[in-house]
Write a protein that holds these residues in place. Structure first.
Motif, mmCIF file in Angstrom:
data_model
loop_
_atom_site.group_PDB
_atom_site.id
_atom_site.type_symbol
_atom_site.label_atom_id
_atom_site.label_comp_id
_atom_site.label_asym_id
_atom_site.label_seq_id
_atom_site.Cartn_x
_atom_site.Cartn_y
_atom_site.Cartn_z
ATOM 1 N N PHE A 132 72.186 86.029 -3.845
ATOM 2 C CA PHE A 132 71.562 87.044 -4.699
ATOM 3 C C PHE A 132 72.305 87.213 -6.024
ATOM 4 O O PHE A 132 71.728 87.720 -6.987
ATOM 5 N N ASN A 133 73.568 86.795 -6.069
ATOM 6 C CA ASN A 133 74.304 86.827 -7.332
ATOM 7 C C ASN A 133 74.026 85.588 -8.170
ATOM 8 O O ASN A 133 74.447 85.517 -9.333
ATOM 9 N N GLY A 134 73.349 84.609 -7.575
ATOM 10 C CA GLY A 134 73.078 83.365 -8.285
ATOM 11 C C GLY A 134 74.292 82.470 -8.426
ATOM 12 O O GLY A 134 74.333 81.608 -9.300
ATOM 13 N N THR A 135 75.297 82.657 -7.567
ATOM 14 C CA THR A 135 76.516 81.849 -7.634
ATOM 15 C C THR A 135 76.263 80.470 -7.058
ATOM 16 O O THR A 135 75.781 80.333 -5.933
ATOM 17 N N GLU A 136 76.585 79.441 -7.810
ATOM 18 C CA GLU A 136 76.386 78.078 -7.346
ATOM 19 C C GLU A 136 77.298 77.783 -6.166
ATOM 20 O O GLU A 136 78.377 78.369 -6.017
ATOM 21 N N LEU A 137 76.870 76.842 -5.342
ATOM 22 C CA LEU A 137 77.598 76.537 -4.110
ATOM 23 C C LEU A 137 79.040 76.137 -4.397
ATOM 24 O O LEU A 137 79.973 76.595 -3.729
ATOM 25 N N GLY A 138 79.252 75.315 -5.396
ATOM 26 C CA GLY A 138 80.598 74.840 -5.681
ATOM 27 C C GLY A 138 81.516 75.890 -6.263
ATOM 28 O O GLY A 138 82.732 75.688 -6.302
ATOM 29 N N ALA A 139 80.980 77.007 -6.724
ATOM 30 C CA ALA A 139 81.787 78.053 -7.367
ATOM 31 C C ALA A 139 82.115 79.204 -6.427
ATOM 32 O O ALA A 139 82.680 80.205 -6.863
ATOM 33 N N ARG A 140 81.783 79.081 -5.159
ATOM 34 C CA ARG A 140 81.992 80.191 -4.230
ATOM 35 C C ARG A 140 83.451 80.241 -3.776
ATOM 36 O O ARG A 140 83.972 79.282 -3.230
ATOM 37 N N GLU A 141 84.041 81.395 -4.020
ATOM 38 C CA GLU A 141 85.471 81.562 -3.775
ATOM 39 C C GLU A 141 85.740 82.002 -2.336
ATOM 40 O O GLU A 141 84.828 82.286 -1.560
ATOM 41 N N VAL A 142 87.018 82.067 -2.021
ATOM 42 C CA VAL A 142 87.439 82.419 -0.671
ATOM 43 C C VAL A 142 87.206 83.902 -0.415
ATOM 44 O O VAL A 142 87.019 84.695 -1.338
ATOM 45 N N ILE A 143 87.241 84.270 0.870
ATOM 46 C CA ILE A 143 86.998 85.652 1.287
ATOM 47 C C ILE A 143 88.341 86.329 1.553
ATOM 48 O O ILE A 143 89.131 85.838 2.375
ATOM 49 N N PRO A 144 88.646 87.432 0.884
ATOM 50 C CA PRO A 144 89.971 88.065 1.036
ATOM 51 C C PRO A 144 90.313 88.416 2.483
ATOM 52 O O PRO A 144 91.450 88.186 2.923
#
Length: 1029
Positions: A132-144
């Motif tokens: 829903f944020n439109g974040t591309e797959l390769g740009a998805r960061e880690v989960i704190p």
């Protein structure tokens, strides 16, 4: 076999094995076999405790991943003995050769550590949020949270991480939570770059230093010589291992995929790369070459050869240099027992061996001169040749040299010339079209799968007659054909035949606007390709002459559409419609689209609509339609974006039904209503509307958010009962009924007023916001300011995702607001944006209805530490007439008007109703002189045990007519009222009346009230207690 002919002599060199050089500690392992290298790595790990990050390069990049897999297998299969020798408590093996993102890497580590399901569920939750944020797959960061869990799990243990890194660059595992800090003993990472296969690292020293990053040690293998050592066998074994890896990564089982097939494809690419790349677009044609040559075939009837080829292409690195491709050729020919093709010096006649299936020819002569081809050059291989790639050649278009090739599947012509041009012989280079009878009946085109015509002005090949011959054509690529564009493409055959080519799956047209300078152009429209029933991909590059792509000209089978412009030339396109393309998933627009006015993506399967690269100066659309887009998650806008008419509906795929809703809405008689109509399943899609605006704020918005009908039975939320949390559906919310007083039916009171409020809402749908959903996750998405600032009604109900009604708007035109049954709203219902400091807010609000917000503490509050300096504008809330609250057990106060230098307060308030709000202490907090409510006529307060004041010590309501008070045992004062003969009717409990305090002023005496007492109370012992919750 593949014939490669180049007009230059290429040097033949062997594959050199050169150890990698870099700063830091470099170690060499002598090994000739995979298992041997793996065992020596384990010995090295056992003998040294220095260095916690070790980069392994294999044999110059080859075989590294396979060796690390053997190391991992040995550590896991030795019953823990090897791990104990290394002092390991935990062992983690993550293979991210097919790279996606850091988050996918973190997930692989978490799975190896077997983290709790509650943590693993966060990956899906965060991925959904990023959708829903439109974040591309390769740009998805880690989960704190997962980072902390991994760190905690490994911090006190000795461990080894084996990491296959497919990202192409150094990745710090500390980002994922792996505690690799300094030189902590017992914490090691052994990693290699595994981006694709058949990859040799020949970068410069400085490039390698950046690639490898801060690794403490670089470890490489080097073969040692002995009497039985055979260099061809050694190279062959390495390539076979690489081929096995690639075959496994494709996910295609044998016999459709095998190491031998991979080696054949590698040989094919290496042959084509010898000395030059021949202008080959591997991204476009790798699969085409392999399939058309016959290397890859459909075997099981389930997976097509093209799908198999695409899977192989994704798994194999093709960025080889000249020396490496020569080595691949030599080794693959040794393995496959194929002979090596000779080189061409550009003077001798070209002889194509009869057994060859592919032929590549480029002529790089002086001044880019073309090479003339003989008409009989393919005679001996006419029945075998399946792929022909000709570049910078000349031949007769009327009688091309491949006219005899009856098995031809792939034909690419790049910068080829008609040698008969200008001689009075029509070879099809002019606008006149030759007859297929001059081309031996066109037999060479009948089995063609792929046609690529690049900078070759052979117009007949693009005619209806030629396309009729290509009955099996699967892919058509046209690039740089002068005075020809997509609008010239026709799908109409002669009247005696069926409609044109129905087999094309991919269409790509590239034009150069500079080629048409000085040419008179007529308006161009996209051709009707609706009959191309299996067309999946359309790519337009530079087709700036197009002015319209109308509805239903593209087939329902279309899945991907791309339109880009270049050379800073503005596209003339004014209207684009994808109506009818129900399978369309990807729409990509890039370039100057300043003339674009209408874009219709209705009824498609688009998940993310990316418009970020559509214009450098901003995009201004008259209409954007996304009706019936059930799968829509995000819209990405250019830096400046304005839309006059915006229609979005994700609640159904029935396009006709949605269009009827828009046209038949209660306010359809008002033209402005149709400007913005938004109906959503998921409130998170509203994030995409925060950066878009309408023309000059024109039009009236209509926004609805509602979950599927089935959600009412399954949607869950986190509710609080007492000090404990429990999961329940909204249907399980306690019903708003009160039975302490038998003579008062509180539910009936609510019902009557609720119906009145709903009736008013339904009449004001012209500028309406309605939010309702039962998502299990919570969201704090801000409502778009472009909608809020023009909204007249707001209805938020039955939402499990909303945690607050956040907007950066002053809600200038909002007249009615209703918020009900939103169990995750907590804290402040309407948070105040600091950028509104000093502004008038809610100045037109007349009716406020708030019900069953079980966790809300304040309706408005600007006295918290974060907004203690906030100041209301003097006209804020000046129109409020009706205020109702019920069943908000944690509510402390409602509206702190007078604490913000708002001296007018609520001058129009006529009705105040508050029921069952156990923690409510004050409605309008105030500790100064008494405030006047000049129009207040009715007060109903029910079961408010903590309420000690309505507004300060005393409030003045000169027109107060009726007061109903029950269960408000802490309230000791009634409002001051008008002087006699005005008498206010009071319905209350006798004991409560007897305990009231009076000031003794003329307007604050018991005689000004006419009390009527409750006759029934079920249990007096409950009178000072709040309702159980």
């Amino acid at each position: 076999m593949v014939s490669i002919v180049v007009s230059m002599v290429l040097p033949w060199s062997t594959w050199l094995m050169v150890p990698m050089l870099m700063s830091g500690l470099v170690k060499i392992i002598e090994a000739n076999y995979i298992n041997e290298a793996a065992e020596k790595i384990i010995d090295l790990l056992e003998s040294t405790s220095k260095g916690n990050v070790i980069y392994f390069n294999g044999w110059d990049g080859v075989g590294a991943s396979a060796i690390l897999k053997v190391v991992a297998r040995l550590l896991k299969s030795s019953s823990g003995a090897t791990a104990k020798k290394l002092g390991l408590h935990k062992f983690i093996h993550v293979d991210c050769s097919l790279w996606q993102s850091k988050r996918s890497l973190q997930k692989a580590i978490a799975e190896e550590l077997d983290l709790p399901l509650s943590l693993m569920a966060k990956f899906n939750q965060w991925d959904e949020e990023d959708d829903f944020n439109g974040t591309e797959l390769g740009a998805r960061e880690v989960i704190p949270d997962v980072h902390h869990a991994i760190f905690k799990d490994l911090a006190n243990h000795a461990f080894l991480v084996i990491f296959h890194n497919g990202s192409g660059s150094y990745i710090d595992l500390m980002d994922c939570g792996v505690p690799i800090i300094g030189q902590l003993p017992g914490k090691r990472v052994l990693w290699t770059l595994s981006q694709g296969r058949f990859r040799v690292f020949t970068e410069e020293k400085e490039d390698l230093k950046e690639l490898v990053g801060p690794s403490y040690m670089s470890l490489s293998c080097y073969p040692y010589d002995h009497k039985d050592f055979d260099v061809h066998s050694f190279h062959g074994s390495l390539l076979h291992v690489e081929a096995e890896e690639v075959a496994n990564y494709t996910g295609v089982p044998e016999p459709s995929m095998s190491p031998m097939i991979v080696l054949k494809c590698a040989l094919y690419v290496a042959l084509a790369l010898r000395g030059d790349d021949y202008g080959i677009d591997w991204a476009t044609h790798a699969t085409n070459y392999w399939v058309c040559d016959g290397i890859i075939e459909e075997v099981d009837g389930h997976t097509s050869a093209w799908e198999i080829g695409d899977a192989l292409h994704r798994s194999m690195h093709l960025g080889w240099n000249r020396h490496y491709s020569d080595g691949i050729v030599s080794t693959c020919q040794y393995l496959l027992q194929k002979r090596r093709q000779g080189d061409d010096d550009g003077t001798t006649a070209i002889q194509v061996p009869p057994q060859d299936t592919s032929f590549f020819l480029t002529a790089n002569g002086p001044n880019n001169a073309t090479r003339e081809l003989e008409a009989i050059m393919f005679t001996h291989s006419s029945h075998k040749l399946r792929v022909i790639h000709l570049s910078q050649c000349s031949f007769s278009f009327a009688s091309p040299p491949f006219i005899c090739c009856s098995s031809l599947r792939f034909l690419l012509l790049h910068s080829c010339k008609d040698k008969d041009a200008g001689l009075g012989v029509d070879g099809g280079g002019g606008k006149e079209h030759q007859s297929c009878s001059s081309l031996n009946g066109g037999e060479c085109f009948r089995k063609l799968w792929v046609l690529d015509l690049s900078h070759t002005d052979w117009y007949w090949l693009l005619s209806a007659e030629a396309l009729d011959l290509m009955a099996n054509l699967r892919e058509l690529n046209v690039k740089g054909v002068k005075h020809w564009g997509i609008s010239h493409l026709t799908s109409v055959r002669s009247s005696t035949k069926q409609p044109g080519p129905l087999t094309i799956v991919k269409l790509r047209v590239t034009t150069n606007p500079l080629d048409n300078i000085g040419q008179e152009e007529s308006p161009a429209s996209f051709p009707d390709l609706s009959s191309w029933s299996i067309l999946k991909t359309v790519i337009l590059d530079g087709c700036v002459e197009l002015e319209r792509l109308g509805p239903h000209v593209l087939p329902p089978s279309l899945e991907s559409f791309s339109f880009s412009t270049n050379n800073n030339v503005e596209a003339k396109i004014r209207s684009i419609s994808f109506q009818g393309c129900t399978l369309l998933k990807s729409v990509f627009l890039r370039g100057l689209f300043n003339s674009l006015l209408e874009l219709d993506v209705s009824g498609t399967s688009v998940k993310t609509l990316d418009l970020r690269e559509t214009s450098w100066g901003g995009l201004f659309l008259s209409r954007l339609s996304l009706l019936g887009c059930e799968k829509l998650h995000a819209i990405l806008w250019p830096p400046q974006m304005q839309v006059k008419v915006l229609h979005i509906d994700t609640t159904t795929a029935e396009l006709g039904h949605v269009a009827g809703l828009v046209a038949g809405s209660p306010s359809s008689s008002t033209a402005d209503f149709k400007h913005w109509y938004i109906s959503l399943r998921d409130i998170r899609l509203l994030r995409s509307l925060n950066n878009v605006d309408s023309y000059h704020n024109t039009g009236s918005p209509h926004l609805e958010v509602s979950s599927p009908a089935s959600a009412a039975a399954t949607g869950c939320y986190q509710g609080i009962i007492g000090d404990e949390q429990q999961v329940m559906t909204i249907s399980q919310l306690p019903q708003p009924t009160v039975k302490i007083y038998a003579d008062v039916a509180a539910s009936a009171v609510l019902k009557d007023h609720h119906l009145q409020g709903q009736a008013t809402l339904s009449q004001a749908m012209i500028c309406h916001i309605s939010l309702q959903d039962e998502m299990q996750s919570s969201s704090n998405s801000s409502l778009p300011d472009s909608i809020c600032r023009r909204a007249v009604t707001l209805n938020v109900h039955d939402s499990s995702s909303i945690t607050s009604i956040t907007a950066h708007s002053a809600w200038h035109y909002l007249k009615q607001c209703q918020v009900e049954r939103c169990p995750n709203i907590q804290g402040v219902v309407f948070p105040t944006s600091p950028n509104l400091d000093g502004d008038d807010i809610f100045e037109d609000l007349k009716r406020l209805w708030v019900s069953q917000l079980r966790r809300a503490r304040y309706i408005w509050d600007w006295n918290t530490s974060s907004s203690s300096s906030f100041r209301l504008g003097p006209s804020s809330f000046e129109s409020l007439e009706f205020l109702h609250l019920d069943h908000c057990p944690r509510l402390i106060h409602v509206l702190p008007l007078y604490t913000s230098k708002n001296h007018l307060g609520c001058p129009e308030l006529k009705t105040l109703e508050i029921v069952c709000c156990g923690d409510l202490k004050e409605v309008f907090p105030w500790d100064g002189e008494r405030k006047e409510f000049p129009e207040l006529s009715h007060i109903h307060l029910h079961e408010l045990p903590a309420l000690h004041s309505i507004c300060g010590h005393t409030m003045f309501a000169p027109k107060l007519e009726t007061v109903t008070i029950r269960g408000c045992w802490s309230l000791k004062r009634l409002p001051a009222v008008g002087a006699p003969p005005h008498i206010t009717k009071l319905d209350c409990d006798k004991q409560w009346w007897d305990g009231l305090h009076w000031d003794g002023h003329a307007d604050h005496q018991p005689s000004l009230y006419d009390p009527t007492y409750s006759r029934h109370c079920n249990n007096n012992t409950l009178r000072r207690l709040s309702l159980l919750r």
